[in-house]
Motif scaffolding. Structure first.
Motif, PDB file in Angstrom:
ATOM      1  N   CYS A   1      -5.778   2.225  -1.994  1.00 47.29           N
ATOM      2  CA  CYS A   1      -4.322   1.181  -2.150  1.00 47.29           C
ATOM      3  C   CYS A   1      -4.305   0.391  -1.181  1.00 47.29           C
ATOM      4  O   CYS A   1      -3.789  -0.915  -1.477  1.00 47.29           O
ATOM      5  N   LEU A   2      -4.861   0.367   0.148  1.00 46.66           N
ATOM      6  CA  LEU A   2      -5.072  -0.638   1.038  1.00 46.66           C
ATOM      7  C   LEU A   2      -5.922  -1.622   0.650  1.00 46.66           C
ATOM      8  O   LEU A   2      -5.524  -2.806   0.860  1.00 46.66           O
TER       9      LEU A   2
ATOM     10  N   SER B   1       0.825  -1.209  -0.135  1.00 44.22           N
ATOM     11  CA  SER B   1       0.068  -0.221   0.162  1.00 44.22           C
ATOM     12  C   SER B   1       0.814   1.150   0.100  1.00 44.22           C
ATOM     13  O   SER B   1       0.556   2.065  -0.712  1.00 44.22           O
TER      14      SER B   1
ATOM     15  N   SER C   1      -4.223  -3.706  -2.033  1.00 43.63           N
ATOM     16  CA  SER C   1      -3.354  -4.462  -1.306  1.00 43.63           C
ATOM     17  C   SER C   1      -3.656  -5.597  -0.677  1.00 43.63           C
ATOM     18  O   SER C   1      -3.185  -6.747  -0.649  1.00 43.63           O
TER      19      SER C   1
ATOM     20  N   SER D   1       1.099   4.038  -3.172  1.00 44.87           N
ATOM     21  CA  SER D   1       0.572   5.347  -3.212  1.00 44.87           C
ATOM     22  C   SER D   1       0.876   6.399  -3.964  1.00 44.87           C
ATOM     23  O   SER D   1       0.195   7.098  -4.676  1.00 44.87           O
TER      24      SER D   1
END
Length: 278
Positions: free
Chosen positions: A75-76, A28, A79, A32
């Motif tokens: 992003c998290l 993540s 991921s 970014s």
């Protein structure tokens, strides 16, 4: 010793969960900057803050104070999908995504302050790597036994089996991070010269590619695991030194030393105070 006391199955399960959490966070963080460029300007990006405190009143103490935004959450999420894929399938692509994220974060977090220290570090790990690969079978056994993204794997039967390949060559993350922090140091040295060139960075980067290619060639020729640092260290150190000799900057390169952020901050403060006194 660990394999003799605990079952390899339980060790791999524990490592899988551990690296799932670390891998999701590392990937993540790595994604970014890229995702920030991809998202359109009209994207509704909201700011958030995660705050944990202990105590109350004057004795209140911050434990966690983390700020993030909607892009970070996206992003998290991406991921996490990769993490679940890795946790369930142990697919080599998911393994490599986590491995690359760990390597990039390692190069970002670790710093060398001068070339001499880098040469000593690389020299010591050169001997270490050669001994543990050629002198014993510990390094190879650990790399093959533990199912964890501590290495990049390259399918040798990709053309035959496609994404379901099962025969892999391996490259430890240390063989990426250690030369990587040395190459990053040379990039900062390039910047310090203020010549608008990246000669030492490009020479060391090409040297890394050359050393890695030589490692693969020797491995396939002799059909035996090779300590990558045996080829990477002479290449990554030798190429920039030759360039420095050719340009007459060898002394300058070895005299180059970075100050830590704390020292740089104190220097700035002292210079500001001197200006005020004047």
């Amino acid at each position: 010793v660990v394999l003799q006391v605990f079952s390899q199955e339980y060790i791999n399960l524990l490592l899988s969960v551990y690296f799932f959490v670390l891998g999701v966070l590392a990937l993540s963080h790595t994604m970014s900057p890229l995702m920030s460029r991809i998202f359109p300007a009209s994207f509704p990006n909201k700011q958030y803050q995660l705050l944990f405190t202990q105590g109350s009143g004057e004795s209140k103490e911050e434990i966690v104070n983390y700020e993030f935004d909607t892009k970070n959450l996206v992003c998290l999420l991406i991921s996490s999908v990769v993490g679940v894929w890795y946790l369930l399938k142990k697919h080599w692509i998911a393994n490599n995504l986590f491995g690359l994220a760990f390597a990039l974060n390692g190069v970002e977090l670790l710093h060398l302050n001068n070339v001499s220290t880098g040469c000593i570090l690389l020299g010591g790990l050169f001997v270490y790597d050669v001994f543990w690969v050629f002198g014993t079978n510990v390094m190879v056994t650990v790399a093959k036994s533990f199912e964890a993204p501590i290495k990049l794997v390259f399918p040798q039967d990709l053309l035959e089996k496609g994404l379901n390949a099962s025969n892999f060559a391996m490259l430890g993350l240390g063989d990426i991070v250690i030369p990587g922090i040395f190459i990053a140091l040379l990039l900062r040295f390039d910047v310090s010269l203020k010549k608008n060139s990246r000669t030492y960075f490009y020479s060391s980067f090409l040297a890394y590619i050359f050393g890695l290619g030589l490692t693969i060639f020797v491995m396939h020729t002799f059909k035996h695991a090779q300590p990558a640092l045996l080829y990477l260290v002479p290449a990554c150190v030798g190429f920039p030194v030759i360039v420095a000799l050719f340009k007459g900057e060898l002394t300058e390169m070895f005299r180059y030393e970075e100050s830590s952020p704390e020292e740089a901050g104190s220097t700035d403060e002292s210079s500001e105070s001197e200006k005020k006194d004047q």
